[in-house]
Design a protein around this motif. Structure first.
Motif, PDB file in Angstrom:
ATOM      1  N   GLU A  31       0.643  -1.378  -0.027  1.00 55.81           N
ATOM      2  CA  GLU A  31       0.246   0.379  -0.211  1.00 55.81           C
ATOM      3  C   GLU A  31       0.833   1.066   0.025  1.00 55.81           C
ATOM      4  N   GLY A  32       0.442   2.457  -0.947  1.00 54.93           N
ATOM      5  CA  GLY A  32       1.782   2.926  -1.392  1.00 54.93           C
ATOM      6  C   GLY A  32       0.195   4.275  -0.726  1.00 54.93           C
ATOM      7  N   LEU A  33       1.500   5.434   0.051  1.00 54.01           N
ATOM      8  CA  LEU A  33      -0.097   6.425   0.826  1.00 54.01           C
ATOM      9  C   LEU A  33       1.158   7.684   0.513  1.00 54.01           C
ATOM     10  N   ALA A  34      -0.107   9.012   0.250  1.00 53.87           N
ATOM     11  CA  ALA A  34       0.472  10.412  -0.374  1.00 53.87           C
ATOM     12  C   ALA A  34      -0.411  11.174   1.399  1.00 53.87           C
ATOM     13  N   GLY A  35      -0.144  12.237   1.360  1.00 57.49           N
ATOM     14  CA  GLY A  35      -0.832  13.575   1.673  1.00 57.49           C
ATOM     15  C   GLY A  35      -1.013  13.113   3.625  1.00 57.49           C
ATOM     16  N   GLY A  36      -0.198  12.181   3.898  1.00 57.53           N
ATOM     17  CA  GLY A  36      -0.262  11.730   5.255  1.00 57.53           C
ATOM     18  C   GLY A  36      -1.917  10.992   6.040  1.00 57.53           C
ATOM     19  N   GLY A  37      -1.788   9.983   4.476  1.00 62.10           N
ATOM     20  CA  GLY A  37      -2.148   9.200   4.517  1.00 62.10           C
ATOM     21  C   GLY A  37      -4.129   9.283   3.953  1.00 62.10           C
ATOM     22  N   LEU A  38      -4.430  10.221   3.216  1.00 59.08           N
ATOM     23  CA  LEU A  38      -5.366  10.562   2.718  1.00 59.08           C
ATOM     24  C   LEU A  38      -5.905  10.184   1.893  1.00 59.08           C
ATOM     25  N   VAL A  39      -4.688  10.137   0.565  1.00 63.72           N
ATOM     26  CA  VAL A  39      -4.499   8.922  -0.097  1.00 63.72           C
ATOM     27  C   VAL A  39      -3.992   7.375  -0.654  1.00 63.72           C
ATOM     28  N   ALA A  51      -6.157  -1.135  -5.628  1.00 67.89           N
ATOM     29  CA  ALA A  51      -7.733   0.044  -4.872  1.00 67.89           C
ATOM     30  C   ALA A  51      -6.679   1.099  -4.506  1.00 67.89           C
ATOM     31  N   VAL A  52      -7.581   2.541  -4.235  1.00 69.47           N
ATOM     32  CA  VAL A  52      -7.416   3.343  -4.726  1.00 69.47           C
ATOM     33  C   VAL A  52      -8.532   4.321  -3.364  1.00 69.47           C
ATOM     34  N   LYS A  53      -7.815   4.414  -2.309  1.00 73.04           N
ATOM     35  CA  LYS A  53      -8.906   5.433  -1.851  1.00 73.04           C
ATOM     36  C   LYS A  53      -8.590   6.209  -1.053  1.00 73.04           C
ATOM     37  N   ILE A  54      -9.646   7.667  -1.457  1.00 73.40           N
ATOM     38  CA  ILE A  54      -9.561   8.860  -1.421  1.00 73.40           C
ATOM     39  C   ILE A  54     -10.337   9.498  -0.278  1.00 73.40           C
ATOM     40  N   ASP A  55      -9.533  10.585   0.759  1.00 77.54           N
ATOM     41  CA  ASP A  55      -9.985  11.093   2.190  1.00 77.54           C
ATOM     42  C   ASP A  55     -11.323  11.464   1.312  1.00 77.54           C
ATOM     43  N   PRO A  56     -12.718  11.855   2.290  1.00 79.23           N
ATOM     44  CA  PRO A  56     -13.850  11.931   1.408  1.00 79.23           C
ATOM     45  C   PRO A  56     -13.610  13.853   1.224  1.00 79.23           C
ATOM     46  N   ILE A  59     -12.742  15.412  -1.688  1.00 82.63           N
ATOM     47  CA  ILE A  59     -13.074  15.272  -2.928  1.00 82.63           C
ATOM     48  C   ILE A  59     -14.193  16.769  -2.947  1.00 82.63           C
ATOM     49  N   LYS A  60     -13.379  18.083  -3.281  1.00 77.95           N
ATOM     50  CA  LYS A  60     -13.625  19.134  -3.738  1.00 77.95           C
ATOM     51  C   LYS A  60     -13.065  19.572  -5.307  1.00 77.95           C
ATOM     52  N   ARG A  64      -9.182  19.236  -6.938  1.00 73.86           N
ATOM     53  CA  ARG A  64      -8.660  18.322  -7.539  1.00 73.86           C
ATOM     54  C   ARG A  64      -7.260  18.166  -8.338  1.00 73.86           C
ATOM     55  N   GLU A  65      -6.314  19.390  -8.082  1.00 69.70           N
ATOM     56  CA  GLU A  65      -5.037  19.507  -8.793  1.00 69.70           C
ATOM     57  C   GLU A  65      -4.076  19.273  -7.488  1.00 69.70           C
ATOM     58  N   ILE A  66      -4.999  18.895  -5.807  1.00 73.13           N
ATOM     59  CA  ILE A  66      -3.983  18.280  -5.123  1.00 73.13           C
ATOM     60  C   ILE A  66      -4.424  16.780  -5.191  1.00 73.13           C
ATOM     61  N   LEU A  67      -5.900  16.476  -5.078  1.00 72.30           N
ATOM     62  CA  LEU A  67      -6.145  15.067  -5.357  1.00 72.30           C
ATOM     63  C   LEU A  67      -5.580  14.160  -6.611  1.00 72.30           C
ATOM     64  N   GLU A  68      -4.757  15.356  -7.920  1.00 70.17           N
ATOM     65  CA  GLU A  68      -4.321  14.004  -8.596  1.00 70.17           C
ATOM     66  C   GLU A  68      -2.943  13.758  -8.536  1.00 70.17           C
ATOM     67  N   ASP A  69      -2.536  15.228  -8.370  1.00 67.89           N
ATOM     68  CA  ASP A  69      -1.215  15.108  -7.784  1.00 67.89           C
ATOM     69  C   ASP A  69      -0.722  13.989  -6.391  1.00 67.89           C
TER      70      ASP A  69
END
Length: 106
Positions: A31-39, A51-56, A59-60, A64-69
């Protein structure tokens, strides 16, 4: 005199072990993590994303660009861990000897 029969036996054993290792790597997951575990990105040691998990909170539309990164970063983290897992399994198989380039499990 060279023991060709013995060498052939060893090659057949190594081929059998490599096949078993390939099958085992299908079941090793990292499992790879980014954003302190938010992704997080979960993938096999053979780099198949499971699987991909994204902290709610991410999702704004304006984020979007932060989430993509973060997705790219999490995938990169998982890929590095998958490669490390594969290297560890290979080291176990080859008794610590490294294989020549091109003979990996890619």
């Amino acid at each position: 005199m060279v023991d060709f029969l013995g060498m052939m036996k060893q090659a057949a054993q190594l081929q059998s072990k490599m096949k078993a290792l390939q099958e085992e790597l299908d079941h090793v997951e990292v499992e790879g993590l980014a954003g302190g575990g938010l992704v997080s990105v979960r993938m096999t040691a053979k780099s198949e994303v499971k699987a991909v998990k994204i902290d709610p909170s991410l999702i704004k539309p304006e984020e979007r660009e932060i989430l993509e990164d973060l997705l790219v970063a999490a995938h990169g983290d998982a890929r590095r861990k998958a490669e490390a897992a594969m290297q560890e399994k290979m080291k176990d198989l080859t008794g610590g000897l490294s294989l020549p380039p091109g003979l990996g499990l890619g």
